[in-house]
Structure formats: C-alpha cells, structure tokens
Design a protein around this motif. Structure first.
Motif: not given
Lengths: 394, 366
Positions: B27, B31, B47, B49, B52, B109, B112-118, B218, B232
C-alpha cells in the motif's frame, strides 16, 4: 420492503452491502460474530466472492462490527488495512517464496500469521485464486492453517476449488457463492442506467458474471467476439477450406484483441507515470503491482478472447437445441437474434445441434488444458467437425 | 500544519526513520513518513509493518497538524539543502518546503491509510544502552533462519525483577545473555531477530546512556533518546530453555579467546559444509583437527589450561566461531561433558552462556 431487503435487516451494514448473495451474507453475518480460523469462498468468477471477502474483513476489523463508515471499514473495503494482507498469484502461480521477507509468497503470508497484529485486533489473511497455489506453497500454508494463532482469520477464494489440495480444503469452512440470479444482475444493470433488453442479453451471455455482464452491456464493441464467432461458424459451413479459414479468422481477431487490450492498459497507467514513463515515487509499489497484473491479463487475453468466442458459439448451438425442441424465444441466450436462428431452426436437428455444442465445449476444455495445446490446431479441428455436421444437416 | 527547523536536525531525523520504510510496500501509504507537529515538537513515524520507528524532534511549530509525505523523496530533498533553516507547510494534499532560495512542493499521501502505531506500554525496563546493544549482538546470531519453525526465528526477552534475559536458539545452539536492569514487573516477548537487530543498531555506537524497553501483549518498544522503535511479536510459546542449561561440568578448558577463535577459523576452513572440527581435550590444551575427503586436512594445537578427563568432541566450526566471537573478555571457558552432550562456552563473568550441540563422530572402524 422486499423479502430480500427484510432478510438483510440486522446484518452488519458492510455485509448487507454484498450484492445478490443473501444466503452467503446471512451466513457470514453469523460467522463474523465468532469467526473460525479459515474460510474458503467458492463460486464462479463474478459471483461476488471478493466483495464478500472485503466485507468480512471490514466486519472483523471494525470496532463496531462492520459499520461501513469508519476508517477501519474504509481501509478494509479498499484492501489497504495493515491488519489485512492479500496474497495473489504474481505469475501463473502462487509461489512458496525464499523466506518470510519475500512479499506475495506463501512463506510471507505464513510469517505474517505468526506475528502479533499491527493494529490491535484481529488479522485477516486472504488468498485470492487459491487454486493457483503451487504444491510447496500449499504445504507452507497448510501448516499455519492447521494451527493458526487465535487472532488470525484466513479467507481463501477460489473459482476452481476442486483444484485445491484436499488437505487445504478440509481445513477451511466452505461458503459457496452461486452465480448471481439473472433478475439480480439485470436489475442492478438497469439501475445503473442500462437498457433492460441489453442488460438481459449481457447477463445471459456472461452466465451470471456481474463484472463481465456489465462490460458486455456497456461497451458496444464487447459483443464483437460473438459476431466474430458466428461469422467464423458461417464460414466453416462452406466446407473444409472454409473451416480452415474460420480458424484463421478467429485467431486473427484474438491477436487483434490482445493488441488493443495492451494499449488500453498502458493508457490506464499513464496518469501515475512521470515524463520518462517511470512510476512516480509515491506510487512505485502500486504501479509495479498493476503492471504485473496487466502483463498477466495481456498474456491471457488471446486465450480469453477465444474462450468468450467459443462460449458464444456454444450459446448459439444451445439456442438451436432449445428452438428445435420447441422452446420459445424467451429461453434463448442470444435474445437479440431470434430472427437469425429462424433459417437454421428447421434445418438442424436438436441432436446435431447438441453434438455441435459438445464439440465447442470440447474445444474450450482443450484450450483451458494446462498442457498448452496449440490454439490454432484446436480451432481447426473444431471447425472441421462443425463443417462436417453442417453437411449432415442438409 | 506548519513548522520551521534546522536543516541538519531534520535531515538526520529523516535518515534515521527511513530505515523502517518498506522497500516493496503493498500500500502506498507505507512509503511515507507521517509528520505530526504539535506543541513544540515534530514526531516523524515510519513503518514497514514489522518494525516501526518514531522520532521526536524539537521544531518551531507555527501550526499544528498531521501529514504523510513520501519518505525517501523528502529525505533526499532535505539532505540536498544547504545549512539553513527549513520551512515546511502542508495543506490538505500538498506540502511546500522552503530552504534559502529553494522552494519545492510535494504531493501528500493519504494519512488515514498509515497504520495507527501503538504507544509504548506494558512492563517497562531500563538498561544500559551499550550493554543492550552488546547483548543483542551476542544472542541474535543463534536465532534460527528456518521459517518452518517461526518461534525459533525470534529472540526471547524475559523481564523480571533482577533484569532482562535475552535468549535465542536454532535447536543446534542456544545463546543466553543476562543484563542487570531495573524493571517494574515481569513480562515475556518473542521478538523477530531482524527487529531486535534494528534496536541493537539504534542502541549501539556512541554512549547512548540508558535505553528503555516496553513489553506488552502485542508489541515491544525500545526507546533510546528521541528514537522509539516498536516491533510486532512472534506469537507462540518459546521452548523452556532453562532446563537445557546444565550445571557446571567437571571438564573445563580455559584458553585465550582470540587464539582459540583464530585456530578454529583456520582449521574450520577444511571442514566444508557438513564436516565438523574435532576437539581433543588433554592436559596440554586442545588439539583441533578437521579433514575433508576431497580437499585434505588440518591440525592445530592450542595451548591452554584443561582440568578434567581427556576426551574428544566434534562441533560445527561455524557455530563454535559464533560462540567464541560473542563471548567477551580475553579468556574463554569451554566446558564439556562428553562427545554427546552440549558444550558450554562462557566468557568473562557469568552473564553470557552459549550452548552448542556436538556432532556425533562415526565410531572408529575395527
């Protein structure tokens, strides 16, 4: 409110939006409450498996169980959620891969299964065209399908589930997606503003495949393959030299189609490329994926065109069987050509027409055969048989 | 969003977080570098995935906000600037960057598409950064590369009141390193070897002071200075390694670590692929030998102090080299029981233990 609409009540909105598959939707709505570790969606192309897969992913990843509006739903429906990974063939097959760092391979997907989710919640791991898993790749996935981590849900999709290893199949709960009903496809296309007659014809020619029916109904050139096929059949009727000419006609048309498709796909990519024809930085990964997909489509285009043409030819003979057995015009596939059938209607017996249809189906099967038989020879053989049948008909 | 900052600081920060940018993303958002300006700082996040990275950077925030910018492009741009203040301003889909007379625009870019980092959370432990980097280098090499057993491709982190223990094994050898640390509770995490390597890289180098580790269900997070790396975890139960750790054996070789390491490397050259290096322990030290039917053979004796019965054991030379390299200090101890039980390599102090399984030698003919 129709019966269908009332049966959709209480379903998560994303699942209620899956078109024309009430049984599967109702089942999936229950399944997402307490998901099993693996599902196999089976059904012909265009029956809505992929839309249903996205809906299930959204329902599993959305904090509200699939509202259809939140960020998680939007991303899942676009296959862009980071807890959702999609494996699909990059060439003819899905490969096993070097290691877990080799993207789009079985080892990659298995590796992802053993990692905790990127965002809190579940992971949804998807395999498109699962029947294209190489045997080593299937073995790697089998291991994780047997004992998947608790937070992982696999969704496998296949239009040819019989080609899947039994070991994989037996570890998934199977959900079947029958071809969409004619009424549903026609209604949907009419709602999109298409002519009802054209919509019905397209639906019958496409055998219930929604996407293909839409293309057939929208694009005037889309019926070209049928005209080519019927013309070729007419040429073949003139005897053996005609049969060879017919094979030539069809092969040339298929080559032409492939050429045009290549140009169209290149035009589709142009907005994402810079002046030098290189993908722009931000789109590099996506463009590469699209290019790979396009290459595959172009490579398959000739065979696909031939398959559609032969399908149209089979439909023509099938209509003749129907007509000569006393069926009315309403049961025809080629709804727009009852007149054209008129001349042959008396001339060809139902048996001859059935034999011809069988010959066409045999040719289709030969073309689809993995041993990669010569397409030209298959066509010549078919048309020679059809021309000899035409002789009997008189 | 709008901020102003120093060119060098921004450039270094972008180079650092770029390591976690995916090279072949599925996705487009992956990038990108997510830039979040608020209060008096800018937080950069990337990140791939698996790992991060987040880095905090003090800047002059003129307008708070979040934007996602192609990471490599931005890093290359800023790197090319002269030393001068950089001004950055992002609207909904375009960002403007100004430095001296240069002005660039970059398309954003979809953030919203960027993963929500914890955020880092769970059990926290504080360790010396240099010791952490050293420990990671010592154990990570023993992790398995065989994806068929995903659990063994990770490094186990065990946190308890005494400190932090790191463990890795590929079932042929086992490396354990204990670090004294102040922890608030107990926790366990199985971290992918590559992710831990990145953390080691971040903690190593010049004296970085203290590093913090956070372990929850997690993810694991490493914080060293302004940089936070999260990874992860591998799901599953790591084998109970403690039952594999032997008591001290009676037979013990004490040798110069470098001398023994060099000798194993030299003799090991002849031991191609699967053939082992034979070690004969005697009162004079140890005699190393290896032979290959196709190439020839090599013998070398290393003078050392040996207490115990004379005996012979054979090992994979690569595994020996790994263990001897990882053990620190001038002297190294090798304890052996017999030719069938694992040998134990220890360096200075008791904090590092490396077990290596012997290779069974064919019984002598006749």
């Amino acid at each position: 409110m129709t019966a269908v609409e009332s049966s959709m009540e209480g379903l998560p909105p994303v699942i209620a939006d899956v078109p024309g598959q009430e049984h599967a939707s109702a089942f999936l709505a229950r399944a997402v409450q307490h998901p099993r570790h693996a599902y196999l969606f089976t059904g012909p192309e265009g029956s809505g498996k992929r839309l249903a897969m996205r809906a299930v992913a959204a329902a599993l990843l959305c904090p509200d169980g699939g509202c259809g509006d939140c960020r998680a739903c939007r991303l899942a429906l676009g296959e862009r959620h980071s807890n959702m990974l999609v494996l699909e063939p990059t060439g003819p097959d899905i490969l096993v891969g070097r290691d877990a760092g080799d993207p789009n391979t079985a080892r990659w997907l298995a590796g992802q299964a053993y990692l905790t989710p990127m965002e809190p919640g579940r992971k949804v791991l998807v395999v498109l065209q699962a029947d294209r898993l190489r045997i080593e790749a299937a073995d790697v996935l089998l291991k994780v399908l047997e004992e998947p981590p608790l937070d992982t849900v696999f969704v496998l999709l296949s239009a040819r589930p019989d080609d899947l290893p039994d070991t994989i199949r037996s570890r998934c709960q199977e959900i079947s997606f029958p071809p969409l009903s004619e009424e549903f496809v026609v209604e949907s296309l009419v709602r999109e503003g298409l002519d009802p007659g054209r919509a019905r014809l397209a639906c019958r020619l496409a055998g219930g495949n929604m996407g293909r029916a839409r293309r057939l109904a929208r694009d005037d050139d889309a019926l070209a393959f049928r005209d080519v096929a019927l013309e070729a059949a007419a040429t073949a009727g003139q005897g053996p030299p005609g049969a060879l000419a017919a094979a030539e006609q069809l092969t040339a048309a298929a080559k032409d189609f492939r050429g045009r498709l290549g140009e169209e796909l290149a035009a589709e990519l142009r907005p994402f490329l810079d002046e030098r024809g290189k993908p722009e930085e931000a789109f590099r990964g996506v463009v590469r994926r699209l290019e790979e997909q396009h290459e595959r489509r172009v490579r398959r285009a000739e065979r696909e065109f031939l398959d559609w043409s032969l399908l149209a030819l089979a439909a023509y003979w099938r209509d003749l069987v129907a007509a000569s057995s006393g069926g009315g015009d309403d049961v025809l596939i080629n709804l727009d050509r009852p007149g054209a059938l008129g001349a042959e209607r008396g001339a060809v017996s139902a048996v001859t027409a059935a034999i011809a249809m069988g010959a066409v189906e045999q040719a289709r099967a030969d073309l689809a055969d993995e041993t990669n038989l010569n397409a030209r020879l298959i066509l010549e053989r078919l048309f020679l048989r059809l021309s000899s049948l035409a002789g009997h008909a008189v | 969003m709008k901020f102003k900052c120093d060119r060098d600081a921004l450039s270094d920060a972008l180079q650092t977080v770029q390591r976690a940018v995916s090279s072949r993303p599925g996705i487009p958002a992956l990038t990108g570098v997510l830039m979040n300006a608020s209060g008096e700082e800018l937080v950069l996040a990337t990140t791939d995935l698996e790992v991060s990275a987040r880095l905090r950077l003090p800047v002059q925030v003129q307008e708070e906000g979040v934007t996602l910018i192609p990471a490599r492009l931005l890093a290359d741009m800023v790197k090319s600037f002269d030393q001068a203040p950089v001004e950055f301003e992002a609207q909904s889909n375009q960002a403007r960057i100004v430095c001296n007379n240069y002005e660039g625009t970059v398309r954003c870019l979809p953030a919203e598409d960027f993963p929500a980092l914890q955020d880092p959370g769970g059990t926290r432990v504080t360790v010396d950064a240099t010791a952490l980097a050293e420990g990671i280098a010592q154990v990570a090499r023993a992790a398995s590369r065989d994806e068929a057993r995903p659990i063994l491709t990770g490094v186990l982190l065990e946190i308890n009141r005494e400190g932090l223990t790191m463990v890795a094994t590929d079932s042929y050898r086992l490396a354990v390193r204990e670090l004294t640390a102040s922890a608030e509770g107990e926790a366990k995490a199985l971290v992918p070897e590559r992710a831990l390597g990145e953390a080691g890289r971040a903690a190593g180098g010049d004296d970085k002071g203290q590093a913090e580790l956070f372990v929850d269900q997690g993810q694991v997070a490493f914080r060293s200075g302004a940089l936070t790396l999260t990874s992860r975890l591998i799901e599953g139960e790591f084998p109970n390694y403690r039952q594999l750790l032997p008591e001290h054996y009676e037979n013990k070789l004490t040798a110069s670590r470098q001398q023994l390491l060099d000798a194993v490397r030299r003799v090991g050259l002849m031991a191609r692929e699967s053939s082992p290096v034979k070690m004969e322990f005697n009162a004079l030290g140890v005699r190393l030998s290896s032979s290959s039917p196709d190439f020839g053979g090599a013998i070398e004796s290393v003078e050392a102090q040996y207490e115990g019965e004379e005996m012979t054991a054979a090992f994979n030379p690569g595994y020996l080299v790994d263990g001897l390299t990882a053990a620190v200090g001038e002297r190294v101890e090798i304890e052996v029981r017999d030719g069938l039980k694992p040998a134990v390599i220890r360096g200075k102090g008791e904090s590092y233990v490396y077990l290596v399984m012997p290779v069974r030698l064919p019984a002598p003919v006749g």
